[in-house]
Design a protein around this motif. Structure first.
Motif, PDB file in Angstrom:
ATOM      1  N   SER A 190      12.641 -40.076   4.510  1.00  0.00           N
ATOM      2  CA  SER A 190      12.466 -41.118   3.491  1.00  0.00           C
ATOM      3  C   SER A 190      12.883 -40.667   2.110  1.00  0.00           C
ATOM      4  CB  SER A 190      10.997 -41.553   3.441  1.00  0.00           C
ATOM      5  OG  SER A 190      10.167 -40.459   3.097  1.00  0.00           O
TER       6      SER A 190
ATOM      7  N   PRO B 205       8.770 -36.745   7.994  1.00  0.00           N
ATOM      8  CA  PRO B 205       8.733 -38.032   7.257  1.00  0.00           C
ATOM      9  C   PRO B 205       9.276 -37.920   5.850  1.00  0.00           C
ATOM     10  CG  PRO B 205       6.695 -37.691   8.467  1.00  0.00           C
ATOM     11  CD  PRO B 205       7.459 -36.406   8.569  1.00  0.00           C
TER      12      PRO B 205
ATOM     13  N   LEU C 172       1.979 -41.808   3.427  1.00  0.00           N
ATOM     14  CA  LEU C 172       2.903 -42.115   4.520  1.00  0.00           C
ATOM     15  C   LEU C 172       2.168 -42.127   5.861  1.00  0.00           C
ATOM     16  CD1 LEU C 172       6.081 -40.039   3.580  1.00  0.00           C
ATOM     17  CD2 LEU C 172       5.417 -42.330   2.846  1.00  0.00           C
TER      18      LEU C 172
ATOM     19  N   GLN D 119       2.361 -37.531   1.411  1.00  0.00           N
ATOM     20  CA  GLN D 119       2.294 -37.445   2.865  1.00  0.00           C
ATOM     21  C   GLN D 119       1.084 -38.203   3.411  1.00  0.00           C
ATOM     22  OE1 GLN D 119       4.908 -36.739   4.594  1.00  0.00           O
ATOM     23  NE2 GLN D 119       4.580 -34.667   5.410  1.00  0.00           N
TER      24      GLN D 119
ATOM     25  N   GLU E  45       2.125 -45.296   8.373  1.00  0.00           N
ATOM     26  CA  GLU E  45       2.628 -45.165   9.742  1.00  0.00           C
ATOM     27  C   GLU E  45       1.544 -45.541  10.747  1.00  0.00           C
ATOM     28  OE1 GLU E  45       5.662 -44.531  10.868  1.00  0.00           O
ATOM     29  OE2 GLU E  45       6.387 -44.528   8.796  1.00  0.00           O
TER      30      GLU E  45
END
Length: 854
Positions: A348, A344, A85, A82, A89
């Motif tokens: 994904s 997310p 990610l 996370q 992002e």
């Protein structure tokens, strides 16, 4: 590394050639698919252990093994994913960093297996699509860089595999010092400090608390073995000894675990340094509870010291009061909220998301359309309703390390792609060029944290010092009680607030863990034979040596003017010893000397008063007065031997003694010769007395004395006596004495006195039986006998007498011999003059003997 690339190309070429008429490049084996993915202009890879173990199966080797079945979902690595990610992002939404370029990602699950991790890394390097491509089987890696893995052993294997391709591997948690070797691991970088610093920081922390006798447990892998090796080396340099250093791995058999338990129970050290991975400590913790291993002070590494899972498991307070090093607390704005937003992951991920959801909410998806059970997953569960490892944000510093790793990639790309308002290129840079640039990145995060790599691909080492303290809200609270910063110098690197630490054994006092108690002042350490240097005996310093520090290795010898006190911890000035007028012996000798001089003066007065009497005239009154004068000088010269020796007193005492005694003996010798010659003068035809009249007597006394004066002058000119501090005779005090300077001169003076004394004694002995009613030759014989006896006895007494008694013996010899001469020669005459005046007549004096020469 280039030859390895060439070799790989050759292998691929051979495999391609083996295909009949095939000129295409085909993926061999089954493709390996990522668990999480997203397309982008440039792809960033990730390898995380979404599962911590795998299902063990019996292989028959009769068919191809099925894919590995991973078990034991690991929420921590989902948090790491996370964080990755979130960074991607944030970069994609940035208008200043990589504008116009989108980053994608492919994240693989390693299942906690090194082999699976290597396979995932190779898939990221080569791609996973099963397609044929015209042309040579060479192309850029599928990804620009790989984030991960968590363990050092996995990173070592992965970077060795992808190192020849110059594909960077950026780890957030692999701390093994070995990974700093750029020859073996040229493409490895990390955003967590190397154990090179952590091991030294641990050693300094242990030394700071005064623990010199500790035990150690380590994970039996590259992380634990390498870290403990460095710790052991540094600890030994700091005077810290390891009673034991035991490896442990979670797959160890029960026998191996029992040996560890027995070693800890039989040990005398009260501190355990745990260089352990958190899952190994989890296994050990259960064993410690089973065998009641409590009452130890634990020192931990960043791998577990701030791990809330370990803390929640320690219900029996095994690790209570633990101290250790943790990655400094940091803040990444918005990261916590992003991690707790699992959208997310859902968008994904594929099958793994369902497994994650079921483990997160403790529910199960139903495959039936009918009513689901009470534990069925609805897909609408709220994360705010649960509290588990995924919602725990205690490892935010590690999440930040993943975040910084992604941003390091982005900043290197930003420079390589020529990005300003917009990136000039969107093409993936060459791996070699990219690796060079990412090593040089230097930037600050949005929260102001500085990020850069040193020449080994490591960040600067900074640690918080954490203490486990009991909390009312939670089982334990991680309290920061200090810091360690490797960029500082010397002792400034480590700072600890001792008053805020809660200790394991005694909450208010620092635990003691030493092999031997500290040696107090006045002693030194002596290592026990066959034992480590921390096990020693405390030996008292010898006389004249001190130690004024605790645990002194050696005793310091005091300066020659100083001596050790009774406690042997301080040098005190030695007591100086000399024969002084203030002490009883000096006062007594002074009194005897002055009394002798006074008595000599009194006799001189008597002789002067009765100088015209026959007995005074018959005994050569001129020599008698000269003899009395020399005797008084002999008494007084003894006073020069009393008091603190000085340069002048040392020269005066010996020369005055030698000259006055020669003067005295010369007078006695003159009187003896006169007695002998007077008897010979009575013989018919003898004219001998004309050669021994008063002028000749004076001349002989002067001649004898001048010889001694000449000897003394030569002595004082060549090597005179001087004051001397004798520190050898007595160790604890200084004898102030006079060094004779020239030994030859000293013995020449004494020898000359002795020669005249022997000659005088010999002549007096010859004249002892001369017919005379008042023949003083007998008294001269007795006086010289006493004189010689005193000085013969003086020599051994002088040599063997210690300190000030040497001077006392010399004074006693002077006074005894002087009193002997005075009493033997003059007291009989005074007796006659004062008490027997009837005998002090010419008639009585002539008597039977020959007439005297007056």
């Amino acid at each position: 590394m280039e030859p390895l690339v060439a070799l790989l190309h050759m292998v691929i070429a051979i495999m391609t050639f083996s295909k009949a008429n095939e000129t295409t490049c085909t993926l061999q084996g089954e493709p390996v698919l990522p668990e999480l993915w997203k397309d982008g202009d440039i792809i960033v890879g990730g390898v995380f252990s979404f599962h911590s173990s795998w299902e063990v199966r019996q292989l028959t080797y009769t068919f191809v093994p099925p894919p590995l079945k991973c078990i034991s979902l690991n929420f921590r690595d989902f948090q790491y994913a996370q964080s990755m990610l979130f960074a991607i992002e944030e970069i994609n939404n940035s208008s200043t960093l990589l504008p116009g370029v989108s980053l994608g990602y492919k994240i693989y699950d390693t299942c906690g297996s090194v082999a699976v991790g290597v396979r995932a890394a190779m898939a990221l390097a080569n791609g996973h699509e099963k397609i044929s491509v015209e042309g040579p089987c060479t192309k850029h890696a599928e990804v620009q860089a790989i984030l991960g893995d968590t363990t050092s052993s996995a990173c070592m294997a992965i970077t060795k595999s992808i190192g020849p391709f110059k594909l960077p591997l950026i780890s957030h948690y692999a701390t093994c010092e070995c990974l700093s070797d750029k020859v073996k691991y040229p493409s490895f970088l990390r955003t967590i400090a190397s154990d090179h610093y952590q091991s030294r920081a641990l050693a300094e922390l242990v030394r700071h608390f005064g623990w010199t006798w500790v035990g150690a447990l380590r994970t039996d892998d590259d992380y634990g073995n390498s870290g403990m090796a460095t710790f052991t080396k540094v600890a030994e340099q700091m005077g810290i000894c390891l009673e034991y250093s035991l490896p442990f791995f979670r797959t160890y058999t029960e026998d191996k675990v029992m040996r560890i338990i027995e070693q800890i129970k039989s040990s005398t050290s009260r501190v355990i340094v745990g260089f352990l991975a958190h899952w190994d400590l989890e296994v050990l913790l259960h064993k410690f509870v089973e065998y009641n291993i409590t009452g130890y002070q634990w020192v931990g590494t960043e791998a577990w010291i701030s791990d809330s899972v370990i803390a929640s498991m320690d219900t029996h307070h095994i690790l209570q009061g633990a101290v250790g090093l943790a990655i400094p607390k940091t803040k990444v704005t918005g990261l916590q909220e992003f991690i707790l937003n699992i959208t997310p992951l859902k968008s994904s991920g594929g099958a793994i998301f369902s497994e994650f959801w079921e483990a997160l909410f403790q529910c199960k998806y139903s495959n039936k359309d009918t009513s689901v059970s009470i534990n069925a997953c609805t897909g609408k569960e709220e994360l705010s309703q649960v509290e588990n490892l995924f919602t725990d944000m205690s490892l935010m510093p590690i999440f930040s390390n993943v975040y910084k790793g992604v941003y390091a990639v982005a900043h290197a790309l930003h420079e390589l792609l020529g990005c300003k308002d917009k990136c000039a290129l969107k093409k993936q840079p060459d791996p070699v060029t990219f690796l060079k640039h990412i090593r040089k990145v230097h930037f600050k995060t949005k929260d102001g944290e500085e990020v850069y790599f040193d020449e080994n691909g490591d960040p600067v080492a900074k640690y918080d010092i954490i203490n486990w303290q009991q909390s009312t809200k939670q089982h334990y609270e991680f309290v920061t009680v200090g810091f360690y910063d490797a960029s500082f110098m010397g002792m400034d690197r480590l700072a600890v607030n001792m008053s805020s630490i809660f200790w394991a054994i005694n909450s208010t006092k620092v635990p003691v863990s030493v092999c031997s108690e500290s040696c107090p002042h006045g002693t030194r350490k002596a290592v026990k034979k066959g034992k480590p240097i921390c096990c020693y005996d405390c030996i008292s310093c010898t006389e004249g040596e001190i130690s004024n520090t605790t645990d002194s290795v050696t005793c310091l010898r005091c300066h020659q003017d100083f001596w050790s006190n009774l406690q042997k911890d301080q040098c005190i000035r030695k007591q100086t010893e000399f024969l002084s007028y203030e002490e009883i012996m000096g006062l007594l000798l002074t009194t005897i000397s002055v009394a002798g001089a006074f008595l000599t003066m009194l006799i001189a007065v008597i002789f002067f008063k009765y100088k015209n009497t026959p007995i005074v005239k018959a005994n050569n009154s001129e020599l008698s007065f000269l003899l009395l004068f020399s005797l008084m000088l002999c008494f007084l010269c003894s006073l020069t031997f009393i008091g603190r020796p000085t340069e002048w007193s040392c020269m005066l005492r010996h020369t005055a003694f030698g000259i006055t005694f020669v003067l005295c003996i010369s007078c006695v010798l003159g009187k003896t010769i006169v007695v002998l010659m007077a008897f010979k003068a009575t013989l018919p035809g003898s004219n001998v007395m004309k050669w021994f009249g008063p002028p000749q007597q004076r001349l002989s006394v002067l001649a004898f004395t001048l010889i001694q004066v000449l000897i003394c002058v030569l002595w004082l000119t060549i090597s005179p006596p001087f004051p001397f501090k004798n520190v050898k005779y007595f160790k604890e005090k200084i004898i102030l004495e006079c060094n004779v300077g020239s030994v030859l001169g000293f013995w020449a003076v004494l020898g000359y006195v002795g020669l005249l004394a022997i000659l005088c004694f010999f002549l007096a002995f010859l004249a002892r039986k001369l017919p005379d009613n008042f023949n003083e030759a007998k008294f001269i014989t007795f006086s010289m006998l006493i004189f010689c006896a005193v000085w013969v006895a003086f020599i051994p007494a002088y040599v063997s007498s210690p300190g000030k008694f040497t001077v006392a013996v010399e004074i006693f010899a002077i006074l005894a011999s002087t009193y002997g001469l005075l009493f033997c020669i003059f007291i009989p005459k005074c007796y006659v003059i004062l008490l027997k005046p009837d005998k002090n007549s010419k008639k009585h004096l002539i008597g039977k003997g020959p007439p005297r020469v007056l």
